[in-house]
Design a protein around this motif. Structure first.
Motif, PDB file in Angstrom:
ATOM      1  N   LYS A   3       9.311  -0.851 -13.946  1.00 29.25           N
ATOM      2  CA  LYS A   3       9.250  -0.367 -15.323  1.00 29.25           C
ATOM      3  C   LYS A   3      10.633   0.106 -15.772  1.00 29.25           C
ATOM      4  O   LYS A   3      11.205   1.022 -15.170  1.00 29.25           O
ATOM      5  N   PRO A   4      11.204  -0.490 -16.831  1.00 28.25           N
ATOM      6  CA  PRO A   4      12.508  -0.028 -17.322  1.00 28.25           C
ATOM      7  C   PRO A   4      12.342   1.301 -18.058  1.00 28.25           C
ATOM      8  O   PRO A   4      11.479   1.429 -18.922  1.00 28.25           O
ATOM      9  N   VAL A   5      13.149   2.298 -17.693  1.00 29.92           N
ATOM     10  CA  VAL A   5      12.987   3.625 -18.300  1.00 29.92           C
ATOM     11  C   VAL A   5      14.296   4.196 -18.848  1.00 29.92           C
ATOM     12  O   VAL A   5      14.275   5.216 -19.536  1.00 29.92           O
ATOM     13  N   GLU A   6      15.403   3.545 -18.554  1.00 34.37           N
ATOM     14  CA  GLU A   6      16.677   4.062 -19.074  1.00 34.37           C
ATOM     15  C   GLU A   6      17.639   2.912 -19.356  1.00 34.37           C
ATOM     16  O   GLU A   6      17.759   1.984 -18.551  1.00 34.37           O
ATOM     17  N   ILE A   7      18.316   2.994 -20.501  1.00 31.95           N
ATOM     18  CA  ILE A   7      19.469   2.137 -20.793  1.00 31.95           C
ATOM     19  C   ILE A   7      20.692   3.045 -20.780  1.00 31.95           C
ATOM     20  O   ILE A   7      20.679   4.121 -21.389  1.00 31.95           O
ATOM     21  N   ARG A   8      21.722   2.615 -20.101  1.00 32.51           N
ATOM     22  CA  ARG A   8      22.952   3.405 -20.055  1.00 32.51           C
ATOM     23  C   ARG A   8      24.133   2.489 -20.335  1.00 32.51           C
ATOM     24  O   ARG A   8      24.396   1.550 -19.588  1.00 32.51           O
ATOM     25  N   HIS A   9      24.844   2.742 -21.432  1.00 29.46           N
ATOM     26  CA  HIS A   9      26.013   1.946 -21.781  1.00 29.46           C
ATOM     27  C   HIS A   9      27.249   2.808 -21.554  1.00 29.46           C
ATOM     28  O   HIS A   9      27.522   3.746 -22.306  1.00 29.46           O
ATOM     29  N   ALA A  10      27.977   2.496 -20.479  1.00 32.85           N
ATOM     30  CA  ALA A  10      29.149   3.281 -20.091  1.00 32.85           C
ATOM     31  C   ALA A  10      30.422   2.498 -20.361  1.00 32.85           C
ATOM     32  O   ALA A  10      30.462   1.275 -20.217  1.00 32.85           O
ATOM     33  N   ARG A  11      31.445   3.240 -20.777  1.00 28.53           N
ATOM     34  CA  ARG A  11      32.788   2.656 -20.913  1.00 28.53           C
ATOM     35  C   ARG A  11      33.704   3.430 -19.986  1.00 28.53           C
ATOM     36  O   ARG A  11      33.871   4.645 -20.117  1.00 28.53           O
TER      37      ARG A  11
ATOM     38  N   GLN B  76      11.767  16.967 -13.180  1.00 31.18           N
ATOM     39  CA  GLN B  76      11.124  17.444 -14.397  1.00 31.18           C
ATOM     40  C   GLN B  76      10.198  16.418 -15.040  1.00 31.18           C
ATOM     41  O   GLN B  76       9.278  16.786 -15.772  1.00 31.18           O
ATOM     42  N   TYR B  77      10.447  15.128 -14.766  1.00 36.59           N
ATOM     43  CA  TYR B  77       9.677  14.088 -15.451  1.00 36.59           C
ATOM     44  C   TYR B  77       9.023  13.098 -14.488  1.00 36.59           C
ATOM     45  O   TYR B  77       8.497  12.073 -14.925  1.00 36.59           O
ATOM     46  N   PHE B  78       9.076  13.402 -13.203  1.00 32.13           N
ATOM     47  CA  PHE B  78       8.410  12.584 -12.179  1.00 32.13           C
ATOM     48  C   PHE B  78       8.756  11.106 -12.323  1.00 32.13           C
ATOM     49  O   PHE B  78       7.904  10.232 -12.192  1.00 32.13           O
ATOM     50  N   THR B  79      10.024  10.860 -12.607  1.00 34.79           N
ATOM     51  CA  THR B  79      10.516   9.497 -12.793  1.00 34.79           C
ATOM     52  C   THR B  79      11.668   9.260 -11.831  1.00 34.79           C
ATOM     53  O   THR B  79      12.732   9.866 -11.961  1.00 34.79           O
ATOM     54  N   HIS B  80      11.446   8.392 -10.850  1.00 37.80           N
ATOM     55  CA  HIS B  80      12.449   8.113  -9.825  1.00 37.80           C
ATOM     56  C   HIS B  80      13.050   6.735 -10.067  1.00 37.80           C
ATOM     57  O   HIS B  80      12.326   5.737 -10.141  1.00 37.80           O
ATOM     58  N   MET B  81      14.364   6.699 -10.229  1.00 43.03           N
ATOM     59  CA  MET B  81      15.036   5.420 -10.440  1.00 43.03           C
ATOM     60  C   MET B  81      15.191   4.698  -9.102  1.00 43.03           C
ATOM     61  O   MET B  81      15.789   5.229  -8.168  1.00 43.03           O
ATOM     62  N   VAL B  82      14.655   3.479  -9.033  1.00 43.74           N
ATOM     63  CA  VAL B  82      14.658   2.768  -7.765  1.00 43.74           C
ATOM     64  C   VAL B  82      15.595   1.561  -7.749  1.00 43.74           C
ATOM     65  O   VAL B  82      16.005   1.099  -6.684  1.00 43.74           O
ATOM     66  N   ARG B  83      15.934   1.040  -8.925  1.00 46.70           N
ATOM     67  CA  ARG B  83      16.875  -0.074  -8.973  1.00 46.70           C
ATOM     68  C   ARG B  83      17.471  -0.169 -10.367  1.00 46.70           C
ATOM     69  O   ARG B  83      16.987   0.466 -11.317  1.00 46.70           O
ATOM     70  N   ALA B  84      18.532  -0.945 -10.495  1.00 51.86           N
ATOM     71  CA  ALA B  84      19.184  -1.094 -11.796  1.00 51.86           C
ATOM     72  C   ALA B  84      19.813  -2.472 -11.899  1.00 51.86           C
ATOM     73  O   ALA B  84      20.141  -3.113 -10.893  1.00 51.86           O
ATOM     74  N   GLU B  85      19.963  -2.932 -13.132  1.00 52.11           N
ATOM     75  CA  GLU B  85      20.660  -4.182 -13.423  1.00 52.11           C
ATOM     76  C   GLU B  85      21.810  -3.870 -14.372  1.00 52.11           C
ATOM     77  O   GLU B  85      21.652  -3.035 -15.284  1.00 52.11           O
ATOM     78  N   GLU B  86      22.948  -4.518 -14.180  1.00 53.07           N
ATOM     79  CA  GLU B  86      24.124  -4.221 -14.996  1.00 53.07           C
ATOM     80  C   GLU B  86      24.750  -5.485 -15.561  1.00 53.07           C
ATOM     81  O   GLU B  86      24.714  -6.554 -14.938  1.00 53.07           O
ATOM     82  N   LYS B  87      25.343  -5.328 -16.746  1.00 51.44           N
ATOM     83  CA  LYS B  87      26.183  -6.350 -17.355  1.00 51.44           C
ATOM     84  C   LYS B  87      27.564  -5.721 -17.579  1.00 51.44           C
ATOM     85  O   LYS B  87      27.664  -4.616 -18.116  1.00 51.44           O
ATOM     86  N   ILE B  88      28.598  -6.438 -17.182  1.00 53.06           N
ATOM     87  CA  ILE B  88      29.949  -5.874 -17.206  1.00 53.06           C
ATOM     88  C   ILE B  88      30.880  -6.785 -17.999  1.00 53.06           C
ATOM     89  O   ILE B  88      30.826  -8.009 -17.869  1.00 53.06           O
TER      90      ILE B  88
ATOM     91  N   THR C 154      12.045   2.303 -12.696  1.00 53.12           N
ATOM     92  CA  THR C 154      11.285   3.116 -11.770  1.00 53.12           C
ATOM     93  C   THR C 154      10.273   2.228 -11.059  1.00 53.12           C
ATOM     94  O   THR C 154      10.293   0.998 -11.206  1.00 53.12           O
ATOM     95  N   TYR C 155       9.393   2.831 -10.273  1.00 48.95           N
ATOM     96  CA  TYR C 155       8.386   2.067  -9.545  1.00 48.95           C
ATOM     97  C   TYR C 155       7.590   1.169 -10.504  1.00 48.95           C
ATOM     98  O   TYR C 155       7.397   1.490 -11.663  1.00 48.95           O
ATOM     99  N   GLY C 156       7.128   0.055  -9.965  1.00 46.39           N
ATOM    100  CA  GLY C 156       6.364  -0.880 -10.779  1.00 46.39           C
ATOM    101  C   GLY C 156       7.230  -1.729 -11.675  1.00 46.39           C
ATOM    102  O   GLY C 156       6.723  -2.363 -12.602  1.00 46.39           O
TER     103      GLY C 156
ATOM    104  N   MET D  36       0.829  -1.205   0.000  1.00 44.35           N
ATOM    105  CA  MET D  36       0.000   0.000   0.000  1.00 44.35           C
ATOM    106  C   MET D  36       0.866   1.258   0.000  1.00 44.35           C
ATOM    107  O   MET D  36       0.577   2.230  -0.706  1.00 44.35           O
ATOM    108  N   ILE D  37       1.931   1.257   0.795  1.00 46.15           N
ATOM    109  CA  ILE D  37       2.838   2.403   0.815  1.00 46.15           C
ATOM    110  C   ILE D  37       3.507   2.554  -0.545  1.00 46.15           C
ATOM    111  O   ILE D  37       3.631   3.668  -1.073  1.00 46.15           O
ATOM    112  N   LEU D  38       3.915   1.429  -1.112  1.00 46.67           N
ATOM    113  CA  LEU D  38       4.548   1.466  -2.431  1.00 46.67           C
ATOM    114  C   LEU D  38       3.580   2.000  -3.478  1.00 46.67           C
ATOM    115  O   LEU D  38       3.970   2.772  -4.371  1.00 46.67           O
ATOM    116  N   ALA D  39       2.317   1.630  -3.379  1.00 42.54           N
ATOM    117  CA  ALA D  39       1.319   2.141  -4.316  1.00 42.54           C
ATOM    118  C   ALA D  39       1.193   3.658  -4.206  1.00 42.54           C
ATOM    119  O   ALA D  39       1.027   4.350  -5.215  1.00 42.54           O
TER     120      ALA D  39
END
Length: 245
Positions: free
Chosen positions: A224-232, A178-190, A220-222, A21-24
């Motif tokens: 939902k994937p919202v960003e791909i970031r490929h860093a070197r 500006q876009y009401f999008t909060h990043m809450v977790r991420a997955e990485e491949k190295i 973001t919440y739910g 409920m809090i997460l909702a």
């Protein structure tokens, strides 16, 4: 029908229900990043449960870095605008032990169509509108990170190079404010790679120099994937640091 073949009902503990409920409420932007949430007593009255149940739910959300407890002040929605959270998803650290502060230079920000690969990671359709960003990040006057970023064009309407250049905080804080999008977790491949001509140019290295390639999908919440970031990363004076529990 015997008991062995009867369907078994699945029940979640009460604190898990309160956590949901809090997460909702977080997903619905009832409380925005940086905001204080109601006290445990207020939430207990709201959900008609004990404070102990609410406390356990909040403890789990805090352990997931969605909420932050502050002694004597209350519980707040986590935000990437705070100094301690600016590099939450960055695992690069200087070998010298210095405090890390990266300077960004945005090179491009263009609208394009999602490739099948990008569309799959962002849960879009191939050909949907995406925003592609290139940037270089420097530490102590030396470029050490070259990044390519892909964002959903629908979620980040109006984002352009001028807006990125004018923003002086973390990019994730821009997404929040500006876009009401909060990043809450991420997955990485190295993986380890060698610098090609483009990477060598951006990072002032020789072609063939060793780099660390890190591909991140941020959610973001739910979930939902919202960003791909490929860093070197140039790790000649830095290292990738991860703490495992």
């Amino acid at each position: 029908m015997s008991d062995l073949t009867m369907p078994v009902a699945s029940f979640s503990p009460l604190y898990e229900q309160i956590k949901a409920m809090i997460l909702a409420s977080l997903q619905a932007s009832e409380w925005l990043p940086g905001d204080a949430i109601p006290s445990e007593m207020e939430l207990a009255a709201r959900y008609a449960v004990s404070q102990g149940t609410v406390r356990k739910a909040i403890d789990e959300l805090a352990a997931q870095n969605l909420l932050v407890r502050r002694q004597g002040k209350g519980t707040f929605v986590a935000t990437h605008q705070e100094d301690d959270w600016q590099y939450r998803f960055l695992r690069l650290a200087p070998d010298s032990g210095e405090k890390f502060h990266l300077i960004s230079q945005f090179l491009t920000c263009v609208k394009t169509k999602a490739s099948p690969y990008v569309a799959n990671l962002l849960k879009l359709k191939a050909g949907d509108s995406v925003i592609h960003i290139d940037r270089v990040q420097s530490f102590a006057g030396k470029p050490i990170v070259f990044e390519e970023i892909w964002l959903s064009g629908g979620r980040f309407k109006g984002l352009d190079l001028d807006a990125l250049t004018a923003w002086h905080g973390p990019v994730y804080a821009l997404y929040e404010s500006q876009y009401f999008t909060h990043m809450v977790r991420a997955e990485e491949k190295i993986k380890a790679i060698a610098a090609n001509q483009v990477l060598a140019k951006h990072l002032n290295l020789e072609v063939g120099a060793p780099l660390l390639s890190v591909e991140r999908v941020a959610y973001t919440y739910g979930n939902k994937p919202v960003e791909i970031r490929h860093a070197r990363y140039d790790t000649s004076d830095q290292h990738y640091e991860n703490k495992l529990n």
